[in-house]
Design a protein around this motif. Sequence first.
Motif, PDB file in Angstrom:
ATOM      1  N   SER A   1     -10.176  10.411  -3.814  1.00 36.67           N
ATOM      2  CA  SER A   1     -10.873   9.811  -2.940  1.00 36.67           C
ATOM      3  C   SER A   1     -12.637  10.130  -2.944  1.00 36.67           C
ATOM      4  O   SER A   1     -12.151  11.145  -2.950  1.00 36.67           O
ATOM      5  CB  SER A   1      -9.666  10.099  -1.596  1.00 36.67           C
ATOM      6  N   ASN A   2     -12.883   9.204  -2.282  1.00 36.59           N
ATOM      7  CA  ASN A   2     -14.397   9.853  -1.912  1.00 36.59           C
ATOM      8  C   ASN A   2     -14.222   9.968  -0.900  1.00 36.59           C
ATOM      9  O   ASN A   2     -15.829  10.844   0.161  1.00 36.59           O
ATOM     10  CB  ASN A   2     -15.510   8.602  -2.604  1.00 36.59           C
ATOM     11  N   VAL A   3     -13.559  10.542   0.368  1.00 40.13           N
ATOM     12  CA  VAL A   3     -13.954  10.908   1.408  1.00 40.13           C
ATOM     13  C   VAL A   3     -12.648  12.229   1.872  1.00 40.13           C
ATOM     14  O   VAL A   3     -12.931  13.011   2.038  1.00 40.13           O
ATOM     15  CB  VAL A   3     -12.891   9.709   2.587  1.00 40.13           C
ATOM     16  N   LEU A   4     -11.514  11.598   1.060  1.00 41.20           N
ATOM     17  CA  LEU A   4     -10.583  13.068   0.978  1.00 41.20           C
ATOM     18  C   LEU A   4     -10.677  14.479   0.767  1.00 41.20           C
ATOM     19  O   LEU A   4     -10.050  15.368   0.795  1.00 41.20           O
ATOM     20  CB  LEU A   4      -9.231  12.832   1.380  1.00 41.20           C
ATOM     21  N   GLY A   5     -11.447  13.818  -0.673  1.00 40.82           N
ATOM     22  CA  GLY A   5     -11.243  14.517  -2.043  1.00 40.82           C
ATOM     23  C   GLY A   5      -9.757  15.029  -2.423  1.00 40.82           C
ATOM     24  O   GLY A   5      -9.751  15.857  -3.819  1.00 40.82           O
ATOM     25  N   THR A   6      -9.111  14.379  -2.258  1.00 40.21           N
ATOM     26  CA  THR A   6      -7.396  14.292  -2.929  1.00 40.21           C
ATOM     27  C   THR A   6      -7.452  13.773  -4.142  1.00 40.21           C
ATOM     28  O   THR A   6      -8.397  12.774  -4.442  1.00 40.21           O
ATOM     29  CB  THR A   6      -6.474  13.219  -1.754  1.00 40.21           C
ATOM     30  N   ILE A   7      -6.763  14.102  -4.793  1.00 46.86           N
ATOM     31  CA  ILE A   7      -6.768  14.246  -6.596  1.00 46.86           C
ATOM     32  C   ILE A   7      -5.635  13.890  -7.029  1.00 46.86           C
ATOM     33  O   ILE A   7      -4.579  14.334  -6.626  1.00 46.86           O
ATOM     34  CB  ILE A   7      -7.080  15.209  -7.519  1.00 46.86           C
ATOM     35  N   ASN A   8      -5.382  12.581  -6.852  1.00 45.86           N
ATOM     36  CA  ASN A   8      -4.087  12.010  -7.137  1.00 45.86           C
ATOM     37  C   ASN A   8      -3.675  12.222  -8.269  1.00 45.86           C
ATOM     38  O   ASN A   8      -3.973  12.375  -9.521  1.00 45.86           O
ATOM     39  CB  ASN A   8      -3.823  10.569  -6.621  1.00 45.86           C
ATOM     40  N   PRO A   9      -2.143  11.987  -8.791  1.00 44.03           N
ATOM     41  CA  PRO A   9      -1.969  12.192  -9.703  1.00 44.03           C
ATOM     42  C   PRO A   9      -1.211  11.101 -10.518  1.00 44.03           C
ATOM     43  O   PRO A   9      -0.153  10.659 -10.924  1.00 44.03           O
ATOM     44  CB  PRO A   9      -0.462  13.028  -8.917  1.00 44.03           C
TER      45      PRO A   9
ATOM     46  N   PHE B   1       0.769  -1.158  -0.025  1.00 43.72           N
ATOM     47  CA  PHE B   1      -0.444   0.189  -0.250  1.00 43.72           C
ATOM     48  C   PHE B   1       0.677   1.093   0.124  1.00 43.72           C
ATOM     49  O   PHE B   1       1.583   1.084   1.211  1.00 43.72           O
ATOM     50  CB  PHE B   1      -0.653   0.476   1.201  1.00 43.72           C
ATOM     51  N   ILE B   2       0.868   2.541  -0.821  1.00 47.49           N
ATOM     52  CA  ILE B   2       1.364   3.911  -1.161  1.00 47.49           C
ATOM     53  C   ILE B   2       0.705   4.291  -0.062  1.00 47.49           C
ATOM     54  O   ILE B   2      -0.657   4.773   0.827  1.00 47.49           O
ATOM     55  CB  ILE B   2       0.990   4.023  -1.996  1.00 47.49           C
ATOM     56  N   PRO B   3       1.133   4.664   1.632  1.00 49.89           N
ATOM     57  CA  PRO B   3       0.973   5.711   2.423  1.00 49.89           C
ATOM     58  C   PRO B   3       0.046   7.111   2.044  1.00 49.89           C
ATOM     59  O   PRO B   3       0.660   6.827   1.395  1.00 49.89           O
ATOM     60  CB  PRO B   3       1.920   5.880   3.073  1.00 49.89           C
ATOM     61  N   VAL B   4      -0.642   7.427   2.944  1.00 52.41           N
ATOM     62  CA  VAL B   4      -1.204   8.629   2.818  1.00 52.41           C
ATOM     63  C   VAL B   4      -0.186   9.185   4.106  1.00 52.41           C
ATOM     64  O   VAL B   4       0.002   8.902   5.176  1.00 52.41           O
ATOM     65  CB  VAL B   4      -2.674   9.064   3.298  1.00 52.41           C
ATOM     66  N   ASP B   5      -0.217  10.717   3.556  1.00 56.94           N
ATOM     67  CA  ASP B   5       1.044  11.479   4.123  1.00 56.94           C
ATOM     68  C   ASP B   5       0.130  12.453   5.179  1.00 56.94           C
ATOM     69  O   ASP B   5      -0.757  12.534   5.016  1.00 56.94           O
ATOM     70  CB  ASP B   5       1.938  12.255   3.627  1.00 56.94           C
ATOM     71  N   LYS B   6       0.944  13.142   5.907  1.00 55.30           N
ATOM     72  CA  LYS B   6      -0.082  13.667   6.546  1.00 55.30           C
ATOM     73  C   LYS B   6      -1.046  15.256   6.137  1.00 55.30           C
ATOM     74  O   LYS B   6      -1.701  16.372   6.927  1.00 55.30           O
ATOM     75  CB  LYS B   6       1.210  14.959   7.900  1.00 55.30           C
ATOM     76  N   ASP B   7      -0.657  15.884   5.046  1.00 56.29           N
ATOM     77  CA  ASP B   7      -1.334  16.921   3.690  1.00 56.29           C
ATOM     78  C   ASP B   7      -2.377  15.726   3.454  1.00 56.29           C
ATOM     79  O   ASP B   7      -3.029  16.483   2.592  1.00 56.29           O
ATOM     80  CB  ASP B   7      -0.377  16.936   3.193  1.00 56.29           C
ATOM     81  N   TYR B   8      -2.552  14.173   4.143  1.00 53.43           N
ATOM     82  CA  TYR B   8      -3.820  13.438   3.083  1.00 53.43           C
ATOM     83  C   TYR B   8      -3.865  13.210   1.777  1.00 53.43           C
ATOM     84  O   TYR B   8      -4.072  13.190   1.174  1.00 53.43           O
ATOM     85  CB  TYR B   8      -5.234  14.499   3.232  1.00 53.43           C
ATOM     86  N   ARG B   9      -2.156  13.020   1.206  1.00 53.94           N
ATOM     87  CA  ARG B   9      -2.130  13.043  -0.107  1.00 53.94           C
ATOM     88  C   ARG B   9      -1.329  11.547  -0.377  1.00 53.94           C
ATOM     89  O   ARG B   9      -1.206  11.466   0.419  1.00 53.94           O
ATOM     90  CB  ARG B   9      -0.971  14.196  -0.364  1.00 53.94           C
ATOM     91  N   LEU B  10      -1.215  11.418  -1.608  1.00 55.93           N
ATOM     92  CA  LEU B  10      -0.445  10.019  -2.048  1.00 55.93           C
ATOM     93  C   LEU B  10       1.591  10.520  -1.556  1.00 55.93           C
ATOM     94  O   LEU B  10       1.597  11.296  -2.230  1.00 55.93           O
ATOM     95  CB  LEU B  10      -0.527   9.558  -3.080  1.00 55.93           C
ATOM     96  N   GLY B  11       1.961   9.211  -0.454  1.00 55.18           N
ATOM     97  CA  GLY B  11       3.877   9.624  -0.449  1.00 55.18           C
ATOM     98  C   GLY B  11       4.228   9.377  -1.474  1.00 55.18           C
ATOM     99  O   GLY B  11       4.257   7.834  -1.805  1.00 55.18           O
ATOM    100  N   ILE B  12       4.227   9.703  -2.976  1.00 57.13           N
ATOM    101  CA  ILE B  12       4.476   9.339  -4.541  1.00 57.13           C
ATOM    102  C   ILE B  12       5.597   8.366  -4.194  1.00 57.13           C
ATOM    103  O   ILE B  12       5.807   7.901  -5.573  1.00 57.13           O
ATOM    104  CB  ILE B  12       4.073  10.806  -5.522  1.00 57.13           C
TER     105      ILE B  12
ATOM    106  N   ILE C   1     -11.383  18.585  10.359  1.00 63.09           N
ATOM    107  CA  ILE C   1     -11.682  18.263   8.492  1.00 63.09           C
ATOM    108  C   ILE C   1     -10.199  17.390   8.265  1.00 63.09           C
ATOM    109  O   ILE C   1      -9.196  17.227   8.512  1.00 63.09           O
ATOM    110  CB  ILE C   1     -11.686  19.271   7.296  1.00 63.09           C
ATOM    111  N   PHE C   2     -11.207  15.554   7.723  1.00 59.91           N
ATOM    112  CA  PHE C   2      -9.596  14.377   7.277  1.00 59.91           C
ATOM    113  C   PHE C   2     -10.124  14.823   5.170  1.00 59.91           C
ATOM    114  O   PHE C   2     -10.475  14.787   4.833  1.00 59.91           O
ATOM    115  CB  PHE C   2     -10.503  13.929   7.865  1.00 59.91           C
ATOM    116  N   GLY C   3      -8.783  16.059   5.191  1.00 61.72           N
ATOM    117  CA  GLY C   3      -8.103  15.553   4.145  1.00 61.72           C
ATOM    118  C   GLY C   3      -7.506  17.557   2.931  1.00 61.72           C
ATOM    119  O   GLY C   3      -7.440  18.237   4.301  1.00 61.72           O
ATOM    120  N   PRO C   4      -6.640  17.159   2.244  1.00 62.36           N
ATOM    121  CA  PRO C   4      -6.343  18.805   2.365  1.00 62.36           C
ATOM    122  C   PRO C   4      -7.006  20.374   2.586  1.00 62.36           C
ATOM    123  O   PRO C   4      -7.962  20.326   1.677  1.00 62.36           O
ATOM    124  CB  PRO C   4      -5.959  18.407   0.756  1.00 62.36           C
TER     125      PRO C   4
END
Length: 408
Positions: free
Chosen positions: A172-180, A141-152, A324-327
Amino acid sequence: MKDILGKQIKKDFPIFKNNPDLIFLDSAASTQKPQVVIDAIKDCYEKYYANVHRGLYQLSAKSSEAYEGVRDKVVKFINASSISEIIFTKNTTESINLVAYAWGRQNIDKGDEIILTAMEHHANIVPWQQLAKEKSAVLKFIPVDKDYRLGISELSKLLTKKTKLVAVTHMSNVLGTINPVKDIINKAKSFNKDIKVIVDGAQSVPHFAVDVQDLNADFFAFSSHKMAGPGGVGVLYAKQELLEKMPPFLTGGDMITEVTLKQATWNELPYKFEAGTPAIAEVIGLGAAIDYLYKVGLDKVFQHEEELTKIALKKVSAIPGVEIFGPKQVKDRGGAVAFTVKDVHPHDVASILDNQGVAVRAGNHCTQPLHDKFGIQSTVRASFYLYNQPEDIDALVKGINKVKEVFK
Ligand code: C6P
Protein backbone atom coordinates in the motif's frame (compact mmCIF):
# COMPACT_ATOMS: atom_id res chain seq x y z
CA MET A 1 20.45 2.40 13.47
CA LYS A 2 22.38 -0.40 11.78
CA ASP A 3 24.46 1.31 9.13
CA ILE A 4 23.46 -0.78 6.13
CA LEU A 5 23.90 1.59 3.22
CA GLY A 6 25.74 4.51 4.78
CA LYS A 7 25.56 8.20 4.01
CA GLN A 8 27.84 7.89 0.99
CA ILE A 9 24.87 6.66 -1.05
CA LYS A 10 23.41 10.17 -1.12
CA LYS A 11 26.38 11.23 -3.26
CA ASP A 12 25.09 9.03 -6.08
CA PHE A 13 22.12 11.42 -6.43
CA PRO A 14 23.01 14.89 -7.77
CA ILE A 15 19.73 16.39 -6.55
CA PHE A 16 21.16 16.39 -3.02
CA LYS A 17 24.35 18.16 -4.09
CA ASN A 18 22.27 20.81 -5.85
CA ASN A 19 19.84 21.13 -2.92
CA PRO A 20 22.04 20.56 0.13
CA ASP A 21 19.27 21.28 2.63
CA LEU A 22 16.65 19.09 0.98
CA ILE A 23 15.04 16.43 3.15
CA PHE A 24 13.21 14.37 0.55
CA LEU A 25 10.51 12.17 2.04
CA ASP A 26 8.25 11.67 -0.98
CA SER A 27 9.80 8.74 -2.81
CA ALA A 28 6.51 6.80 -2.91
CA ALA A 29 5.33 9.50 -5.34
CA SER A 30 8.51 9.40 -7.42
CA THR A 31 12.14 8.74 -6.52
CA GLN A 32 15.24 10.82 -7.17
CA LYS A 33 17.64 9.64 -9.89
CA PRO A 34 21.26 8.57 -9.50
CA GLN A 35 23.93 10.07 -11.78
CA VAL A 36 24.31 6.73 -13.60
CA VAL A 37 20.70 6.89 -14.76
CA ILE A 38 21.00 10.51 -15.87
CA ASP A 39 24.25 9.64 -17.69
CA ALA A 40 22.70 6.64 -19.45
CA ILE A 41 19.92 8.84 -20.87
CA LYS A 42 22.38 11.57 -21.86
CA ASP A 43 24.68 8.99 -23.43
CA CYS A 44 21.87 7.59 -25.53
CA TYR A 45 20.91 11.02 -26.90
CA GLU A 46 24.51 12.11 -27.39
CA LYS A 47 25.95 8.94 -28.87
CA TYR A 48 23.52 6.52 -30.42
CA TYR A 49 19.89 7.76 -30.40
CA ALA A 50 17.66 6.65 -33.27
CA ASN A 51 14.23 5.06 -33.50
CA VAL A 52 14.12 1.35 -32.65
CA HIS A 53 13.06 -1.69 -34.71
CA ARG A 54 12.80 0.38 -37.88
CA GLY A 55 16.07 1.68 -39.29
CA LEU A 56 18.37 -0.52 -41.32
CA TYR A 57 21.29 1.73 -40.44
CA GLN A 58 23.85 1.07 -37.70
CA LEU A 59 22.67 3.77 -35.31
CA SER A 60 19.18 2.30 -35.17
CA ALA A 61 20.63 -1.18 -34.70
CA LYS A 62 22.66 0.09 -31.74
CA SER A 63 19.69 1.89 -30.23
CA SER A 64 17.46 -1.19 -30.73
CA GLU A 65 20.07 -3.40 -29.14
CA ALA A 66 20.30 -1.16 -26.05
CA TYR A 67 16.49 -0.92 -25.81
CA GLU A 68 15.99 -4.68 -26.13
CA GLY A 69 18.86 -5.28 -23.72
CA VAL A 70 16.75 -3.63 -21.04
CA ARG A 71 13.95 -6.10 -21.69
CA ASP A 72 16.43 -8.89 -20.90
CA LYS A 73 17.35 -7.07 -17.68
CA VAL A 74 13.70 -6.77 -16.66
CA VAL A 75 13.17 -10.50 -17.33
CA LYS A 76 15.98 -11.26 -14.91
CA PHE A 77 15.00 -8.56 -12.41
CA ILE A 78 11.52 -9.98 -11.77
CA ASN A 79 12.27 -13.54 -12.91
CA ALA A 80 9.88 -13.67 -15.86
CA SER A 81 10.35 -16.65 -18.15
CA SER A 82 10.98 -14.82 -21.41
CA ILE A 83 11.09 -11.44 -23.14
CA SER A 84 7.67 -12.22 -24.64
CA GLU A 85 6.21 -11.55 -21.19
CA ILE A 86 7.65 -8.05 -20.73
CA ILE A 87 5.73 -5.14 -22.22
CA PHE A 88 7.00 -1.60 -21.93
CA THR A 89 4.20 0.82 -21.14
CA LYS A 90 4.09 4.39 -19.87
CA ASN A 91 3.58 3.58 -16.17
CA THR A 92 1.74 1.27 -13.76
CA THR A 93 -1.53 2.99 -14.61
CA GLU A 94 -1.18 2.18 -18.31
CA SER A 95 -0.11 -1.38 -17.54
CA ILE A 96 -3.28 -1.98 -15.51
CA ASN A 97 -5.44 -0.29 -18.15
CA LEU A 98 -3.89 -2.55 -20.79
CA VAL A 99 -5.08 -5.60 -18.84
CA ALA A 100 -8.53 -4.09 -18.19
CA TYR A 101 -9.03 -3.31 -21.87
CA ALA A 102 -7.36 -6.22 -23.63
CA TRP A 103 -7.92 -9.09 -21.19
CA GLY A 104 -10.91 -7.63 -19.35
CA ARG A 105 -13.08 -6.87 -22.34
CA GLN A 106 -12.48 -10.36 -23.71
CA ASN A 107 -12.96 -12.29 -20.48
CA ILE A 108 -15.38 -10.43 -18.22
CA ASP A 109 -19.09 -10.88 -18.85
CA LYS A 110 -22.36 -9.89 -17.23
CA GLY A 111 -22.51 -10.93 -13.57
CA ASP A 112 -18.82 -11.87 -13.37
CA GLU A 113 -17.04 -10.81 -10.22
CA ILE A 114 -13.78 -8.96 -9.71
CA ILE A 115 -12.27 -8.90 -6.23
CA LEU A 116 -10.22 -5.82 -5.29
CA THR A 117 -9.02 -4.60 -1.91
CA ALA A 118 -10.02 -1.56 0.10
CA MET A 119 -6.42 -0.27 0.00
CA GLU A 120 -5.99 -0.04 -3.78
CA HIS A 121 -4.61 3.03 -5.51
CA HIS A 122 -7.11 4.61 -7.93
CA ALA A 123 -5.02 3.08 -10.75
CA ASN A 124 -6.16 -0.36 -9.61
CA ILE A 125 -9.79 0.62 -8.98
CA VAL A 126 -11.01 2.94 -11.72
CA PRO A 127 -10.12 0.73 -14.74
CA TRP A 128 -12.09 -2.12 -13.09
CA GLN A 129 -15.02 0.18 -12.27
CA GLN A 130 -15.16 1.21 -15.92
CA LEU A 131 -15.00 -2.40 -17.07
CA ALA A 132 -17.66 -3.44 -14.55
CA LYS A 133 -19.98 -0.65 -15.75
CA GLU A 134 -19.52 -1.62 -19.38
CA LYS A 135 -20.02 -5.34 -18.79
CA SER A 136 -22.46 -5.24 -15.84
CA ALA A 137 -19.88 -7.06 -13.76
CA VAL A 138 -19.64 -6.87 -9.98
CA LEU A 139 -16.78 -5.46 -7.88
CA LYS A 140 -16.13 -6.81 -4.40
CA PHE A 141 -13.54 -5.59 -1.89
CA ILE A 142 -11.35 -7.37 0.65
CA PRO A 143 -11.60 -5.13 3.73
CA VAL A 144 -8.71 -3.64 5.70
CA ASP A 145 -8.68 -4.76 9.34
CA LYS A 146 -7.95 -2.72 12.46
CA ASP A 147 -4.22 -3.48 12.12
CA TYR A 148 -4.28 -1.99 8.61
CA ARG A 149 -3.83 -5.39 7.00
CA LEU A 150 -6.01 -7.25 4.53
CA GLY A 151 -8.49 -9.59 6.12
CA ILE A 152 -7.28 -12.58 4.12
CA SER A 153 -9.88 -14.85 5.68
CA GLU A 154 -12.43 -12.53 4.06
CA LEU A 155 -11.12 -13.57 0.64
CA SER A 156 -12.56 -17.07 1.12
CA LYS A 157 -15.96 -15.50 1.77
CA LEU A 158 -15.75 -13.34 -1.37
CA LEU A 159 -14.66 -16.05 -3.82
CA THR A 160 -17.54 -17.55 -5.79
CA LYS A 161 -18.09 -19.47 -9.03
CA LYS A 162 -18.38 -16.09 -10.73
CA THR A 163 -14.99 -14.74 -9.60
CA LYS A 164 -12.84 -14.09 -12.67
CA LEU A 165 -10.14 -11.76 -11.37
CA VAL A 166 -8.43 -10.67 -8.17
CA ALA A 167 -6.59 -7.32 -8.30
CA VAL A 168 -4.34 -6.52 -5.36
CA THR A 169 -1.57 -4.13 -4.50
CA HIS A 170 1.71 -5.69 -3.37
CA MET A 171 2.37 -2.79 -0.99
CA SER A 172 0.00 0.00 0.00
CA ASN A 173 1.31 3.45 -0.95
CA VAL A 174 -0.38 4.90 2.17
CA LEU A 175 -0.35 2.26 4.91
CA GLY A 176 2.95 0.70 3.92
CA THR A 177 1.31 -2.72 4.38
CA ILE A 178 3.00 -5.46 2.35
CA ASN A 179 0.28 -7.87 1.32
CA PRO A 180 0.78 -11.65 1.25
CA VAL A 181 0.19 -11.80 -2.50
CA LYS A 182 1.63 -15.30 -2.87
CA ASP A 183 -0.96 -16.61 -0.37
CA ILE A 184 -3.73 -14.59 -2.00
CA ILE A 185 -2.87 -15.99 -5.44
CA ASN A 186 -2.62 -19.48 -4.03
CA LYS A 187 -5.95 -19.18 -2.28
CA ALA A 188 -7.72 -17.80 -5.37
CA LYS A 189 -6.27 -20.44 -7.69
CA SER A 190 -6.94 -23.29 -5.25
CA PHE A 191 -10.57 -22.20 -5.24
CA ASN A 192 -10.64 -22.11 -9.04
CA LYS A 193 -7.51 -22.48 -11.17
CA ASP A 194 -9.00 -20.25 -13.88
CA ILE A 195 -9.15 -17.14 -11.65
CA LYS A 196 -6.55 -14.61 -12.79
CA VAL A 197 -4.64 -12.34 -10.43
CA ILE A 198 -3.13 -8.96 -11.24
CA VAL A 199 -0.61 -7.50 -8.79
CA ASP A 200 0.07 -3.77 -8.60
CA GLY A 201 3.80 -3.74 -7.91
CA ALA A 202 4.31 0.04 -8.10
CA GLN A 203 5.44 0.17 -4.46
CA SER A 204 7.09 -3.25 -4.17
CA VAL A 205 9.51 -3.70 -7.09
CA PRO A 206 11.53 -0.56 -6.14
CA HIS A 207 12.09 -1.77 -2.58
CA PHE A 208 12.48 -5.56 -2.49
CA ALA A 209 13.15 -8.49 -4.77
CA VAL A 210 10.11 -9.77 -6.64
CA ASP A 211 9.85 -13.13 -8.38
CA VAL A 212 6.74 -13.20 -10.54
CA GLN A 213 7.01 -16.94 -11.19
CA ASP A 214 7.30 -17.74 -7.52
CA LEU A 215 4.26 -15.54 -6.83
CA ASN A 216 2.44 -17.21 -9.74
CA ALA A 217 1.00 -13.80 -10.71
CA ASP A 218 -0.81 -13.67 -14.03
CA PHE A 219 -0.19 -9.95 -14.45
CA PHE A 220 2.25 -7.68 -12.60
CA ALA A 221 2.59 -3.92 -13.13
CA PHE A 222 5.22 -1.36 -12.06
CA SER A 223 6.73 2.05 -12.89
CA SER A 224 10.34 3.00 -13.61
CA HIS A 225 10.08 6.43 -11.97
CA LYS A 226 9.49 4.90 -8.53
CA MET A 227 12.68 2.80 -8.69
CA ALA A 228 15.37 5.40 -9.43
CA GLY A 229 14.59 5.26 -13.15
CA PRO A 230 13.16 7.95 -15.41
CA GLY A 231 9.49 8.82 -15.88
CA GLY A 232 7.49 7.77 -18.92
CA VAL A 233 8.26 4.05 -18.67
CA GLY A 234 6.30 1.30 -17.01
CA VAL A 235 6.30 -2.46 -17.27
CA LEU A 236 3.54 -4.97 -17.61
CA TYR A 237 4.53 -8.56 -16.97
CA ALA A 238 1.95 -11.10 -18.12
CA LYS A 239 2.05 -14.85 -18.62
CA GLN A 240 2.75 -15.60 -22.26
CA GLU A 241 -0.26 -17.89 -22.69
CA LEU A 242 -2.54 -15.00 -21.66
CA LEU A 243 -0.86 -12.42 -23.88
CA GLU A 244 -1.12 -14.75 -26.85
CA LYS A 245 -4.91 -14.92 -26.52
CA MET A 246 -5.42 -11.22 -25.75
CA PRO A 247 -6.24 -8.72 -28.50
CA PRO A 248 -3.99 -5.65 -28.77
CA PHE A 249 -4.62 -2.64 -26.52
CA LEU A 250 -3.32 0.25 -28.63
CA THR A 251 -2.94 -0.20 -32.38
CA GLY A 252 -0.76 1.42 -35.02
CA GLY A 253 2.88 1.20 -36.03
CA ASP A 254 5.33 -1.48 -34.88
CA MET A 255 2.65 -3.75 -33.38
CA ILE A 256 1.64 -5.21 -36.76
CA THR A 257 3.12 -7.68 -39.24
CA GLU A 258 0.99 -6.75 -42.24
CA VAL A 259 -1.51 -4.00 -42.97
CA THR A 260 -3.82 -3.71 -45.96
CA LEU A 261 -6.43 -1.03 -46.49
CA LYS A 262 -8.96 -3.38 -44.92
CA GLN A 263 -7.17 -5.16 -42.10
CA ALA A 264 -4.03 -5.88 -40.17
CA THR A 265 -2.26 -8.81 -38.51
CA TRP A 266 -0.43 -8.55 -35.24
CA ASN A 267 3.27 -8.67 -34.53
CA GLU A 268 4.72 -11.37 -32.27
CA LEU A 269 4.98 -10.89 -28.51
CA PRO A 270 5.77 -8.60 -26.84
CA TYR A 271 5.60 -6.13 -29.75
CA LYS A 272 1.88 -6.76 -30.31
CA PHE A 273 1.36 -4.63 -27.20
CA GLU A 274 3.83 -1.84 -27.98
CA ALA A 275 2.23 0.47 -30.55
CA GLY A 276 4.15 3.49 -31.83
CA THR A 277 7.59 4.83 -30.99
CA PRO A 278 8.42 3.93 -27.38
CA ALA A 279 10.25 6.00 -24.76
CA ILE A 280 13.64 4.77 -26.00
CA ALA A 281 16.10 6.76 -23.90
CA GLU A 282 13.89 6.34 -20.84
CA VAL A 283 13.78 2.56 -21.23
CA ILE A 284 17.58 2.67 -21.45
CA GLY A 285 17.54 4.77 -18.26
CA LEU A 286 15.43 2.08 -16.59
CA GLY A 287 18.13 -0.43 -17.53
CA ALA A 288 20.70 1.74 -15.75
CA ALA A 289 18.42 1.96 -12.69
CA ILE A 290 18.16 -1.84 -12.56
CA ASP A 291 21.96 -2.14 -12.79
CA TYR A 292 22.27 0.43 -10.02
CA LEU A 293 19.83 -1.39 -7.73
CA TYR A 294 21.68 -4.67 -8.36
CA LYS A 295 24.94 -2.99 -7.47
CA VAL A 296 23.56 -1.61 -4.21
CA GLY A 297 21.66 -4.84 -3.53
CA LEU A 298 17.87 -4.91 -3.16
CA ASP A 299 18.17 -6.87 0.07
CA LYS A 300 20.22 -4.01 1.50
CA VAL A 301 17.73 -1.44 0.19
CA PHE A 302 14.94 -3.25 2.00
CA GLN A 303 16.89 -3.67 5.26
CA HIS A 304 17.92 -0.02 5.19
CA GLU A 305 14.33 1.11 4.70
CA GLU A 306 13.17 -1.26 7.41
CA GLU A 307 15.56 0.42 9.86
CA LEU A 308 14.34 3.87 8.83
CA THR A 309 10.71 2.79 9.15
CA LYS A 310 11.36 1.37 12.62
CA ILE A 311 12.80 4.73 13.74
CA ALA A 312 10.01 6.72 12.09
CA LEU A 313 7.27 4.60 13.65
CA LYS A 314 8.83 5.00 17.08
CA LYS A 315 9.64 8.71 16.91
CA VAL A 316 6.62 9.98 15.00
CA SER A 317 4.08 7.98 16.99
CA ALA A 318 5.63 9.29 20.23
CA ILE A 319 4.56 12.85 19.34
CA PRO A 320 1.32 13.62 21.21
CA GLY A 321 -1.59 14.21 18.85
CA VAL A 322 -0.03 12.29 15.95
CA GLU A 323 -1.92 9.29 14.63
CA ILE A 324 -0.24 6.86 12.24
CA PHE A 325 -2.36 5.07 9.66
CA GLY A 326 -0.60 1.78 9.02
CA PRO A 327 0.86 -1.22 10.86
CA LYS A 328 2.79 -0.21 13.97
CA GLN A 329 5.42 -2.96 13.49
CA VAL A 330 7.89 -3.19 10.62
CA LYS A 331 7.14 -6.84 9.87
CA ASP A 332 5.57 -7.07 6.39
CA ARG A 333 5.63 -3.33 6.15
CA GLY A 334 7.44 -0.93 3.87
CA GLY A 335 8.64 2.66 4.20
CA ALA A 336 5.47 4.69 3.67
CA VAL A 337 4.23 6.30 6.87
CA ALA A 338 0.93 8.18 6.71
CA PHE A 339 -0.22 10.23 9.66
CA THR A 340 -2.37 13.09 10.88
CA VAL A 341 -1.65 15.79 13.43
CA LYS A 342 -4.63 16.51 15.68
CA ASP A 343 -6.56 19.65 14.73
CA VAL A 344 -4.19 20.57 11.86
CA HIS A 345 -5.11 20.10 8.21
CA PRO A 346 -2.62 17.78 6.46
CA HIS A 347 -1.98 20.46 3.82
CA ASP A 348 -0.93 22.88 6.56
CA VAL A 349 1.35 20.24 8.04
CA ALA A 350 2.99 19.63 4.65
CA SER A 351 3.36 23.32 3.98
CA ILE A 352 5.03 24.05 7.34
CA LEU A 353 7.30 21.04 6.83
CA ASP A 354 8.15 22.37 3.38
CA ASN A 355 9.18 25.71 4.90
CA GLN A 356 11.71 23.71 6.88
CA GLY A 357 13.01 21.92 3.80
CA VAL A 358 11.12 18.67 4.44
CA ALA A 359 9.24 17.44 1.35
CA VAL A 360 6.28 15.18 2.18
CA ARG A 361 3.00 14.54 0.42
CA ALA A 362 -0.41 15.52 1.80
CA GLY A 363 -3.77 14.51 0.36
CA ASN A 364 -5.52 11.21 -0.26
CA HIS A 365 -2.56 9.86 -2.26
CA CYS A 366 -4.98 8.55 -4.92
CA THR A 367 -6.64 6.28 -2.37
CA GLN A 368 -9.85 8.17 -1.68
CA PRO A 369 -11.89 5.04 -0.78
CA LEU A 370 -9.29 4.07 1.84
CA HIS A 371 -9.40 7.56 3.38
CA ASP A 372 -13.23 7.45 3.27
CA LYS A 373 -13.05 4.25 5.30
CA PHE A 374 -11.05 6.09 7.96
CA GLY A 375 -13.57 8.94 7.84
CA ILE A 376 -10.92 11.47 6.83
CA GLN A 377 -10.17 13.35 3.65
CA SER A 378 -6.43 13.31 3.75
CA THR A 379 -3.23 12.35 5.54
CA VAL A 380 0.39 13.46 5.50
CA ARG A 381 2.76 10.84 4.14
CA ALA A 382 6.50 10.47 4.62
CA SER A 383 8.07 7.81 2.41
CA PHE A 384 11.63 6.56 2.27
CA TYR A 385 14.12 5.25 -0.23
CA LEU A 386 17.71 4.09 -0.19
CA TYR A 387 19.15 7.63 0.08
CA ASN A 388 17.26 8.62 3.24
CA GLN A 389 19.09 8.72 6.55
CA PRO A 390 18.01 8.75 10.22
CA GLU A 391 18.69 12.52 10.29
CA ASP A 392 15.87 12.94 7.77
CA ILE A 393 13.47 11.46 10.29
CA ASP A 394 14.82 13.74 13.00
CA ALA A 395 14.10 16.68 10.69
CA LEU A 396 10.58 15.34 10.15
CA VAL A 397 9.99 15.03 13.89
CA LYS A 398 11.38 18.52 14.49
CA GLY A 399 9.13 19.79 11.73
CA ILE A 400 6.00 18.17 13.19
CA ASN A 401 6.81 19.71 16.57
CA LYS A 402 7.08 23.08 14.84
CA VAL A 403 3.65 22.50 13.27
CA LYS A 404 2.22 21.89 16.72
CA GLU A 405 3.85 25.06 18.02
CA VAL A 406 2.38 27.14 15.19
CA PHE A 407 -1.12 25.71 15.77
CA LYS A 408 -0.99 25.82 19.58
N1 C6P B 1 1.42 6.42 -6.42
C1 C6P B 1 1.93 8.12 -4.75
O1 C6P B 1 2.28 9.24 -4.41
P1 C6P B 1 1.91 5.63 -11.90
O2 C6P B 1 1.45 7.01 -11.60
O3 C6P B 1 1.12 5.01 -12.99
O4 C6P B 1 3.38 5.52 -12.08
O5 C6P B 1 1.62 4.78 -10.57
C2 C6P B 1 0.32 4.64 -10.11
C3 C6P B 1 0.31 3.89 -8.82
C4 C6P B 1 -0.26 2.63 -8.79
N2 C6P B 1 -0.24 1.89 -7.68
C5 C6P B 1 0.32 2.32 -6.54
C6 C6P B 1 0.32 1.43 -5.35
C7 C6P B 1 0.91 3.59 -6.51
O6 C6P B 1 1.47 4.02 -5.38
C8 C6P B 1 0.90 4.39 -7.66
C9 C6P B 1 1.45 5.79 -7.64
C10 C6P B 1 1.99 7.74 -6.22
O7 C6P B 1 1.55 7.27 -3.95
C11 C6P B 1 1.40 8.79 -7.08
S1 C6P B 1 -0.34 8.95 -6.83
